[in-house]
Enzyme design. Structure first.
Site, mmCIF file in Angstrom:
data_model
loop_
_atom_site.group_PDB
_atom_site.id
_atom_site.type_symbol
_atom_site.label_atom_id
_atom_site.label_comp_id
_atom_site.label_asym_id
_atom_site.label_seq_id
_atom_site.Cartn_x
_atom_site.Cartn_y
_atom_site.Cartn_z
ATOM 1 C CB CYS A 101 -6.517 6.297 -3.757
ATOM 2 S SG CYS A 101 -5.926 4.531 -4.009
ATOM 3 C CG ASN A 282 -3.441 7.573 -3.941
ATOM 4 O OD1 ASN A 282 -1.687 7.587 -4.321
ATOM 5 N ND2 ASN A 282 -2.883 6.099 -3.687
ATOM 6 C CB CYS A 284 1.470 4.162 -2.532
ATOM 7 S SG CYS A 284 1.532 3.480 -1.244
ATOM 8 N N GLY A 285 1.676 7.871 -4.220
ATOM 9 C CA GLY A 285 1.748 8.713 -5.034
ATOM 10 C C GLY A 285 1.093 7.917 -6.789
ATOM 11 C CD GLU A 286 -0.970 3.986 -5.441
ATOM 12 O OE1 GLU A 286 0.884 4.813 -5.153
ATOM 13 O OE2 GLU A 286 -1.187 3.487 -5.007
ATOM 14 N N GLY A 437 1.039 -3.842 -2.342
ATOM 15 C CA GLY A 437 1.683 -4.374 -0.952
ATOM 16 C C GLY A 437 1.033 -5.553 -0.654
ATOM 17 C CB THR A 438 -1.718 -6.514 1.265
ATOM 18 O OG1 THR A 438 -2.285 -5.371 1.390
ATOM 19 C CG2 THR A 438 -0.901 -6.573 2.587
#
Ligand code: ADP
Length: 587
Positions: A101, A282, A284-286, A437-438
């Site tokens: 991030c 970043n 994805c917002g976290e 995600g991964t």
């Protein structure tokens, strides 16, 4: 490469079929011809050794690097904990950039804008994702002093960032990911809200609107709010807040974008306000960050923290195991900061000042399945809060231990912790909940704190590969209930959910819920429960069926505000032509 030798007695990791594909394509080292020369065992050892080796710098450390490397190896290969993708890809290699991030500033001049484009390219090349606030750029058609011409505005520059990202594939496999944020009081806000209304446009960006407290109050009162020119600070117009909120909801209903972030709330929790405001997160917002700040993340697989009832006791969370993992994980992530090479000197400087880490969780839905608690229930929300409070408390305690061994983060004294005399801590933040995600594919677990998308589904990864997945806890429970048959599994793979399968036992149908079975309010209650004990933010997408209405989205955005979340995104099934997750039927 680490000088720590791989012990002969190290056992081979057990890799699930989906993970084999992902690891080989993205994570295992390849030679110049593209031939993979690294085994999965070597991969995990490379990471474990490179991160453990940092320990030797600290004379007061309670660990020897050889022992620690082994513990890290066990931690990762038992899938109890995994660091973010760039750490798995790059630790112990020449690239050495280990954080996922980044946030970069964009100054309101041509040089500043193109510096940011270049810096983003460097970050993407190393596997990181970038977030930007476009709020400092003057509005479209405002005057440009040096030429007497007119400015083209944030949106036109956003397109340049998007285009540059498109051209830089990461290691041949990972396309860059970006977050673009515009404050709601920027004069170009309406264009920004509509920027992704055409499918496929600005593909490399998630967009979020930076909502302020003043704006939300105006929405509540159906009042107007002021638009402010960023370059002069002057009021240049006003809009009705309720109208803007409605259009925002309409666009999110159509395409999933834009999401929302609550800027004042993010800055309320800024641990180092004296160093400046956080204007973006970043991709994805976290992870809200300061300009030129980076953060590395890691996730604990909660599905592995289940204690089966012994001697007639109830099954429950294995708190001792969770504590052990948190302490090791915090040490791991703090070492990652030292092991990482950042693409710009300004980033190295900011990272080393605050030493932020983001320890989070995945496999939450898997843990609930084992505890037999339905995700959409108050007991699940209460348990979520309890688990995350435990993780947060232990992570802070681990950070304190590190501070005694290694010293506190350099800006501690002027941070909110220093001022309140709460520390000393090694890290300005310790917890973040990533989407995983991964990582969740590698660990074979449910992602982040999300409910399962479907009990069995087809996953599109890395452009065109399709992977079929069935939840193992579900499979076991169906077998235990004596209801297992190949036909049943096929049927479930088509629709994903067993909600309407009345021939199945009641308990199975209430416990094994999927995101499509869950009312949006439960998604938000769960997000809020985890946010309560997370320093940074919680990545959460409220997945909705295709027949969800605009009112549903209105309520989700509003409740996210009421419940104290830092932001939220929604996704309505089928609203984009290419989506990451789909059940057999929608494929
Ligand atoms: P992973 O499971 O691969 O570690 P996550 O899905 O948890 O990653 O995402 C965490 C963060 O990693 C994102 O918010 C973003 O900052 C970064 N990230 C994820 N995917 C990408 C990508 N394709 N390119 C660049 N950065 C990414």
């Amino acid at each position: 490469m680490s000088k720590l030798k791989m012990p002969a007695s190290l056992s081979d990791p057990i890799i699930n079929e989906n993970a084999k594909i992902v690891l080989k394509r993205r994570y295992q080292r390849k030679d110049t011809e593209g031939v993979t020369y690294e085994t999965t065992k070597e991969l995990f050892w490379r990471v474990a050794a490179a991160i453990a080796e940092e320990e030797d710098k600290y004379k007061e450390s309670s660990f020897k690097s050889t022992k620690l490397a082994r513990e890290f190896y066990e931690l990762m290969t038992s899938y109890r904990f995994l660091p973010n993708s760039p750490t798995l890809m790059n630790a112990g290699t020449d690239i050495g950039q280990l954080a996922a991030c980044f946030v970069l500033p964009i100054e309101d001049d041509i040089e500043g804008i193109f510096d940011a484009v270049k810096h983003a390219a460097m970050i993407h090349k190393s596997g990181g994702g970038t977030g930007f606030s476009f709020s400092r750029l003057r509005a479209k058609d405002s005057v440009v002093g040096s030429t007497g011409g007119v400015a083209s505005g944030p949106l036109s520059f956003l397109k340049i960032f998007n285009c540059a990202t498109e051209q830089i594939k990461q290691g041949g496999t990972r396309r860059g990911a970006n977050m673009g944020i515009l404050r709601v009081d920027h004069p170009d806000i309406m264009d920004f809200i509509k920027a992704k209304e055409r499918d496929g446009e600005l593909n490399n960006f998630n967009l979020s609107i930076g909502l302020t407290e003043a704006f939300m109050k105006a929405v509540e009162k159906k009042a107007d709010f002021d638009l402010i020119a960023p370059n002069s600070g002057e009021k240049v117009g006003s809009l009705n807040a309720r109208d803007v909120f409605n259009i925002l909801v309409q666009k999110a209903w159509e395409s999933g974008d834009p999401g929302i972030v609550f800027l004042d709330r993010i800055n309320r929790d800024n641990p180092t306000p004296k160093l400046g405001d956080m204007e973006s997160t970043n991709p994805c917002g976290e992870q809200p960050l300061l300009p030129y700040e980076a953060c590395n993340l890691g996730s604990i697989n909660l599905g592995k923290c289940f204690a089966k009832g012994k001697n007639g006791h109830d099954s429950e969370v294995d708190w001792d195991e969770l504590k052990r993992i948190v302490h090791l994980a915090v040490r791991f992530l703090d070492n990652v900061i030292d092991a990482s090479q950042y693409p710009l000197p300004q980033i190295t400087e900011t990272v080393e000042m605050n030493r932020k880490i983001g320890l989070g969780v995945m496999g939450w839905a898997d843990l609930l399945y084992q505890l037999k608690i339905p995700y959409n229930s108050q007991s699940a929300v209460d348990m979520g809060e309890r688990v995350m409070k435990f993780v947060q408390d232990e992570a802070r305690s681990a950070s304190k231990t590190l501070a005694t061994e290694r010293g506190h983060f350099p800006t501690y004294v002027e941070s909110i912790f220093g001022e309140a005399n709460l520390g000393p801590y090694r890290n300005a933040t310790t917890t973040t909940i990533a989407p995983t995600g991964t990582l969740s594919i590698i660990a074979g677990c449910s992602s982040g704190v999300e409910p399962l998308f479907a009990l069995s589904f087809v996953r599109n990864v890395m452009d065109n590969d399709k992977l079929v997945e069935t939840n193992s806890f579900f499979e076991t429970a169906v077998k235990d209930a004596g209801a297992y048959s190949a036909n049943l599994m096929e049927e479930i793979a088509k629709i994903g959910t067993i909600k309407k399968m009345e021939h199945l036992p009641e308990e199975l149908r209430t416990v094994f819920v999927t995101s499509m079975d869950i009312e949006p309010i439960w998604h938000l209650k769960m997000q809020a429960a985890f946010q309560k004990h997370t320093d940074n933010a919680v990545s959460k997408t409220v997945n909705l069926p295709s027949n969800a209405t605009k009112e549903d989205i209105w309520n989700i955005y509003w409740k996210a505000y009421e419940y104290g979340c830092k932001g939220v995104t929604v996704y309505r099934d089928g609203s984009k032509t290419s989506q990451v997750l789909c059940t057999g039927e929608s494929d």
